[in-house]
Scaffold this motif. Structure first.
Motif, PDB file in Angstrom:
ATOM      1  N   TYR A 174      60.864 -90.593  31.936  1.00 55.53           N
ATOM      2  CA  TYR A 174      60.835 -91.287  30.979  1.00 55.53           C
ATOM      3  C   TYR A 174      62.273 -91.462  30.632  1.00 55.53           C
ATOM      4  O   TYR A 174      63.059 -91.750  31.240  1.00 55.53           O
ATOM      5  CB  TYR A 174      60.907 -89.984  29.598  1.00 55.53           C
ATOM      6  N   ASP A 217      60.069 -93.233  25.600  1.00 53.05           N
ATOM      7  CA  ASP A 217      59.203 -93.866  26.228  1.00 53.05           C
ATOM      8  C   ASP A 217      58.853 -93.191  27.101  1.00 53.05           C
ATOM      9  O   ASP A 217      59.851 -93.312  27.910  1.00 53.05           O
ATOM     10  CB  ASP A 217      60.008 -95.200  26.495  1.00 53.05           C
ATOM     11  N   ARG A 227      56.091 -92.290  30.563  1.00 54.80           N
ATOM     12  CA  ARG A 227      55.001 -92.514  31.340  1.00 54.80           C
ATOM     13  C   ARG A 227      55.055 -91.807  32.345  1.00 54.80           C
ATOM     14  O   ARG A 227      55.298 -91.346  33.199  1.00 54.80           O
ATOM     15  CB  ARG A 227      55.047 -93.955  32.208  1.00 54.80           C
ATOM     16  N   ARG A 272      51.178 -89.546  34.942  1.00 50.22           N
ATOM     17  CA  ARG A 272      49.648 -90.013  35.816  1.00 50.22           C
ATOM     18  C   ARG A 272      49.180 -88.538  35.438  1.00 50.22           C
ATOM     19  O   ARG A 272      49.600 -87.092  35.406  1.00 50.22           O
ATOM     20  CB  ARG A 272      50.151 -89.806  36.591  1.00 50.22           C
ATOM     21  N   ILE A 288      47.117 -93.207  34.847  1.00 49.67           N
ATOM     22  CA  ILE A 288      48.921 -93.481  33.861  1.00 49.67           C
ATOM     23  C   ILE A 288      48.412 -92.899  32.187  1.00 49.67           C
ATOM     24  O   ILE A 288      47.062 -93.798  31.515  1.00 49.67           O
ATOM     25  CB  ILE A 288      49.286 -94.611  34.220  1.00 49.67           C
ATOM     26  N   ARG A 298      50.648 -93.423  29.065  1.00 52.32           N
ATOM     27  CA  ARG A 298      52.149 -93.454  28.312  1.00 52.32           C
ATOM     28  C   ARG A 298      52.332 -93.209  26.576  1.00 52.32           C
ATOM     29  O   ARG A 298      50.721 -92.537  25.820  1.00 52.32           O
ATOM     30  CB  ARG A 298      51.807 -95.203  28.520  1.00 52.32           C
ATOM     31  N   ASP A 299      53.392 -93.099  26.060  1.00 51.59           N
ATOM     32  CA  ASP A 299      53.307 -92.646  24.946  1.00 51.59           C
ATOM     33  C   ASP A 299      54.236 -93.154  24.791  1.00 51.59           C
ATOM     34  O   ASP A 299      55.752 -93.077  25.208  1.00 51.59           O
ATOM     35  CB  ASP A 299      53.416 -90.758  24.137  1.00 51.59           C
ATOM     36  N   ASN A 300      54.974 -93.186  23.135  1.00 53.12           N
ATOM     37  CA  ASN A 300      56.312 -94.044  22.790  1.00 53.12           C
ATOM     38  C   ASN A 300      56.589 -93.082  21.455  1.00 53.12           C
ATOM     39  O   ASN A 300      55.244 -93.698  20.601  1.00 53.12           O
ATOM     40  CB  ASN A 300      56.378 -95.006  22.718  1.00 53.12           C
ATOM     41  N   ASP A 331      59.686 -99.154  32.596  1.00 51.37           N
ATOM     42  CA  ASP A 331      59.209 -98.564  32.103  1.00 51.37           C
ATOM     43  C   ASP A 331      58.128 -98.562  33.112  1.00 51.37           C
ATOM     44  O   ASP A 331      56.808 -98.293  32.857  1.00 51.37           O
ATOM     45  CB  ASP A 331      58.594 -99.153  30.790  1.00 51.37           C
ATOM     46  N   ALA A 352      56.325 -96.215  35.471  1.00 51.18           N
ATOM     47  CA  ALA A 352      55.150 -94.832  35.658  1.00 51.18           C
ATOM     48  C   ALA A 352      55.112 -94.280  36.903  1.00 51.18           C
ATOM     49  O   ALA A 352      55.556 -94.997  37.579  1.00 51.18           O
ATOM     50  CB  ALA A 352      54.100 -94.915  35.421  1.00 51.18           C
TER      51      ALA A 352
END
Lengths: 784, 207
Positions: A441, A473, A475, A477, A483, A485-487, B30, B32
């Motif tokens: 993050y 932000d 990311r 798994r 994957i 993602r959240d924001n 960004d 992962a």
């Protein structure tokens, strides 16, 4: 008061405090004057003095009183700090008079209850963790995961509601779960202040319940070269440690350097070895200051490296073993003593670099800027195959910049306006052979705050507001390696209002109410899966379908019920001192909506068998408590200090108890200042009995067996429970003797003298093992 | 002199700001976390009983934990129903199917590390003619017909033999546990030594 201004009028004054060097007692009615001027005053009964309207950058004063040597001091105006001047009795031997600088309260916290731990308190047991050292203070205790990992608790709250500021910079570490403690080198600390109220306006929304300020070497100017070397040994864990510090301050320049090393082997409970509870720690720090005219520059660097062992028996890879372990009187695995730390363990490296600049552009007006860079690298090893590969490899890099303007007095208002930029980047390093427990993050936060203080006669009013805008932000798994993602962005508003009433010279009443809105942190939102013996699921990692849990989907924050944690805390403190008695009473009420906490949710079937599971949950919580300290002097040399902490807490939304809340504790400290005898210039004896009660407000007990057999069924709407009963109350006795021979100081401290077996409700390993037994610590310090 | 110093210091501050902001901005990314190859995760275990006298008589019972670390309950999909008075060979299919596109055979790993693993069995007393008794959970020395051994001559259990009783029975239990015993496995190590890789209980019928 016979004070005459000499310089042009300025917004404040020159302040100080005069104490007896041997007894620390205030010296009243001493004459304080500035040589070659007609500026003078007398100290009050508490030893304090104020030279009104006298505020040069450098002060030379002379202090004179019957029975003490006349002493001359030169100090620079210490930024926000009130110097303490120590006088020596005329009968005492010829020793240098030392000047210590005592920290004044930070702006924006003047009406909040606070306590402080001095350098001497820290040095007497320098291998203790931050949290354990602070737990001497009323209202402060600690949550632990074994003997090496301890987190401070202030008034029932810990973790992300207590901000640890190391050298003005938020200590940025993996602050989640109860098994990650702040990596602070205690030997480098000059003093530690605990602020026991909502200090969010001054320090940020994470100071919802309080803040811990770790002060570095103050880098005083006009300070001749000094040095200190120390060494210690402790019987429990056969630990040894060494530390050293040097420094000096001239007219414009000062510096310091210090370092420490400690190694402790397996600790021992009264009846058995606590296998794999050793630790090793190396730390050093450096600092320099350059002062010219109105400008002051400071540079710091600190480094700490830790390898902390966790109790081997706390990892129960087979679920049957978890049930066996928590039902057994002794840990399942007991090995002979060793210094070696094996899995499970944590290795951490933390570096901090900081630059600070002060510009005193006018009397009472100041601009302050600081920038800090921190790197926290953490590896965690678990008992598994292949055990040499860490199960967690995290790099956390944090930048913080703050600009503050302390404006000059304006219509009686004294205040500070500040802006802060905070940026954090957390990365999982590949190669753990397991799905990351915490996602990657980036957090970015911009903050603005204003704090104003108004003094009217004996009354001080304080008010502050703060805005924070935070973007995250994330990311991560899922276990199938998809994957997610959240924001999300939140704007938080924090406010505080305080009032201090100096009732008389000897008593004061202060009260402060503060709010703080906190974004749940990434771990609270996204934790997933097994760590140690437990599986934990974060707020966004499970969904609740009519009481049935599902962890198959990651929920987006905007689609979830998760909301900001909103805290409101009222703290009131009453102080009174008379000749032989001083009382300090702190009361508080803390209401937190959407309080984030971790609780057991049951035992679920896995291919390995039944597995204990915990979820992160939110509740409407109320905390009401009281801290009381009473110091009584029987004679000049014999004194006692009595302390009591009481906390009532409850999940009022569901009318249920909360879990892992501090029980009632009480202690008495007797101190006898023997003075000099034989070869000793000074000798002090201390005796400290304490009793910690059973936590009567613990949740009900539901054993894992009954969950496996299905005799008790649990869903998310069921009442909170714990797997075992809260441990019984326990009595501990500690003793200490400290002495001084010329420049050599030392102490012998005995902890748990009666070698009592007990378990601590706030220790997560209470499921598996007793606390350590008797421990005798020897420490020596030589100053030059 | 004073003014000069102030100008100098302003420059210093400006420089510092630029330097640190540049440093912080360059760090943003960004990405992962990288894909990890989960080890030691078992999501599916099948017990395969094959009748020695009749290769078409194959009884398979499967237990699945589809989400691995997730909270979803273990699913025991089948009962084991064997023919009375028959001898079966039991083998296993042990899989990690977290990623359906990349199913791993954990049985191979166990075979490679057979000196660190042993299967233990527990069942309703005397449901089998051979081995008699209730299995080797309570005592590792109790009778189980292991068909395989590791390099040290100790039993493994990827293949075992079972002869059912002549009498029919229903609702019995059959429990299998795989223990991981690195560096500690001997002829005497039992069901509570080491860590558990899986522990499953099935319903057993003989008819």
């Amino acid at each position: 008061m016979p004070v005459q201004g000499q310089q042009q009028s300025c917004s404040c004054c020159t302040e100080g405090k005069v104490l007896d060097k041997a007894t620390n007692a205030p010296v009243a009615f001493a004459t304080v004057n500035v040589p070659n001027t007609n500026v003078y005053t007398q100290t009050k009964e508490d030893g304090s003095f104020v030279l009104t309207d006298y505020c040069p950058d450098r002060v030379s004063i002379s202090i004179n009183v019957l029975g003490y040597k006349e002493a001359n001091f030169t100090t620079t105006r210490q930024d926000g700090e009130i110097p303490t001047y120590y006088l020596e009795e005329t009968v005492a031997s010829l020793d240098e008079v030392t000047v210590k600088v005592e920290a004044a309260k930070e702006k924006g916290t003047e009406t909040i209850a606070q306590s402080r731990l001095s350098k001497d308190d820290i040095l007497s047991n320098s291998t203790q963790s931050l949290a354990v050292s602070l737990s001497k203070l009323e209202g402060v205790t600690f949550a632990s995961t074994g003997t090496n990992v301890q987190l401070p608790i202030i008034h029932g709250l810990s973790g992300n509601r207590i901000l640890v500021l190391n050298n003005d910079i938020k200590h940025a570490f993996q602050n989640w779960g109860s098994d990650h403690a702040p990596e602070i080198d205690m030997n480098a600390a000059n003093g530690i202040t605990v602020i026991k109220g909502a200090a969010g306006v001054r320090f940020g929304p994470e100071a919802l319940s309080g803040a811990i300020l770790v002060e570095p070497n103050p880098l005083a100017l006009y300070n001749p070269f000094y040095g200190r070397v120390g060494a210690g040994y402790q019987t429990n864990g056969r630990g040894y440690n060494a530390n050293a510090e040097i420094g000096a301050g001239g007219e414009h320049f000062s510096y310091f350097a210090n370092g420490s090393y400690a190694r402790i082997g397996d600790r021992k409970a009264p009846d058995y070895n606590l296998s794999n509870t050793g630790k090793e720690e190396t730390a050093f720090s450096l600092g320099a200051r350059y002062n010219i005219d109105a400008w002051d520059f400071k540079v710091y660097y600190s480094y700490i490296d830790q390898n902390l062992g966790l109790l081997r028996s706390s990892v129960t890879r087979s679920p049957d073993l978890f049930i066996n372990s928590i039902n057994a009187d002794e840990p399942i695995i007991i090995n002979p003593f060793t210094y070696d730390v094996k899995e499970p363990n944590q290795t951490t490296e933390h570096q901090l670099a900081k630059v600070g600049i002060d510009w005193r552009y006018s009397n009472g007006g100041k601009l302050h800027f600081h920038a800090g860079i921190q790197q926290n690298r953490r590896n965690e090893f678990d008992v598994r195959r292949p055990e040499e590969i860490p199960i967690i490899i995290l790099d956390l890099v944090t930048y913080e910049y703050q600009l503050e303007w302390e404006h000059p007095d304006w219509k009686g208002f004294d205040g500070v306006i500040g802006v802060q930029y905070f940026n954090q980047n957390n990365d999982n390093n590949p190669g753990t052979l397991t799905t990351p427990f915490i996602p990657n993050y980036n957090t970015e936060r911009v903050s603005v705050f204003v704090i104003e203080t108004l003094e009217v006669g004996d009354d001080t009013f304080e008010a502050g507001v703060r805005f924070d805008r935070e973007t995250n932000d994330v990311r991560g798994r899922e276990t199938d390696q998809d994957i997610f993602r959240d924001n999300y962005t939140f704007t938080n508003f924090t406010a505080s209002l305080g009032y201090l009433w100096n009732i008389s010279d000897n008593s004061s009443l202060s009260t402060n109410v503060g709010s703080a809105f906190r974004t749940p942190n990434v771990a609270e939102l996204f934790s997933f899966g097994q760590q140690g013996y437990r599986s934990t699921f974060g707020l966004l990692r499970f969904s609740d379908d009519n009481g049935t849990l599902s962890t198959s989907e990651v929920v987006l924050l905007e689609d979830s019920d998760v909301d900001l944690e909103r805290g409101y805390k009222l703290t009131t403190e009453y102080r009174t001192n008379s000749e032989n008695n001083s009382h300090l009473l702190t009361g508080y009420v803390n209401y937190i909506d959407n309080f984030v906490y971790e609780r057991p949710i049951g035992v679920f079937g896995s291919i390995r068998g039944p597995q204990p599971a915990f979820i992160i949950d939110q509740a409407e919580a109320l905390f009401i408590g009281l801290d009381y300290t009473w110091k009584h002097n029987f004679s000049e040399r014999l004194s006692s200090t009595y302390g009591l902490s009481y906390l009532w807490s409850r999940n009022i939304g569901d009318d249920q108890p909360l879990i892992e809340q501090p029980p009632i504790s009480t202690n008495l400290e007797l101190q006898w200042e023997q003075g000099g005898f034989w070869i000793f210039d000074d000798s002090t004896w201390g005796l400290r009995p304490s009793y910690t009660f059973e936590q009567f407000q613990a949740p009900r007990t539901v054993t894992p067996e009954s969950l496996v057999e299905g005799t008790v069924e649990i869903d998310t709407d069921s009442e909170i429970f714990d797997f075992i009963d809260a441990p019984e109350g326990y009595f501990l006795l500690d003793m200490q003797w400290s002495f001084q021979v010329k420049n050599l100081g030392g102490s012998i401290t005995a902890q748990n003298v009666l070698n009592n077996s007990y378990r601590n409700y706030l220790n997560e390993f209470r499921y598996f093992a007793d606390e350590p037994g008797i421990n005798i610590l020897f420490s020596l310090n030589y100053s030059f | 002199m004073k003014t000069f110093n102030q100008i100098l210091n302003f420059r210093l501050i400006a420089l510092l700001f630029v330097a640190v902001f540049a440093a912080s901005c360059s760090n943003d990314d960004d990405a992962a976390p990288e894909e990890e190859n989960e080890v030691e995760v078992i999501t599916s275990v099948s017990l395969i009983f094959t009748n020695n006298a009749d290769a078409t008589d194959v009884v398979t019972a499967t237990a699945v934990d589809p989400d691995g670390e997730g909270i979803q309950e273990l699913q025991v999909n089948d009962e084991i129903t064997l023919t009375a008075d028959a001898t079966y060979t039991l083998t296993m299919a042990i899989l990690n199917a977290l990623d359906p596109a990349d199913v791993e055979d954990i049985g191979e790993e166990i075979l490679e590390e057979d000196d660190e693993h042993q299967f233990f069995f527990s069942f309703t007393t005397d449901v089998f003619a051979d081995p008699a008794g209730n299995g080797n959970f309570d005592d590792a020395a109790d009778a189980i017909n292991y068909n395989d051994t590791d390099d040290n001559g100790n039993p493994v259990g990827l293949s075992t033999s079972w002869t059912t009783n002549a009498a029919a029975s229903t609702g019995g239990s059959f429990r299998v546990r795989l223990q991981h015993q690195p560096d500690i496995k001997t002829a005497d190590t039992g069901v509570n030594d080491g860590d558990t890789d899986f522990d499953l209980t099935f319903v057993l019928n003989v008819q």
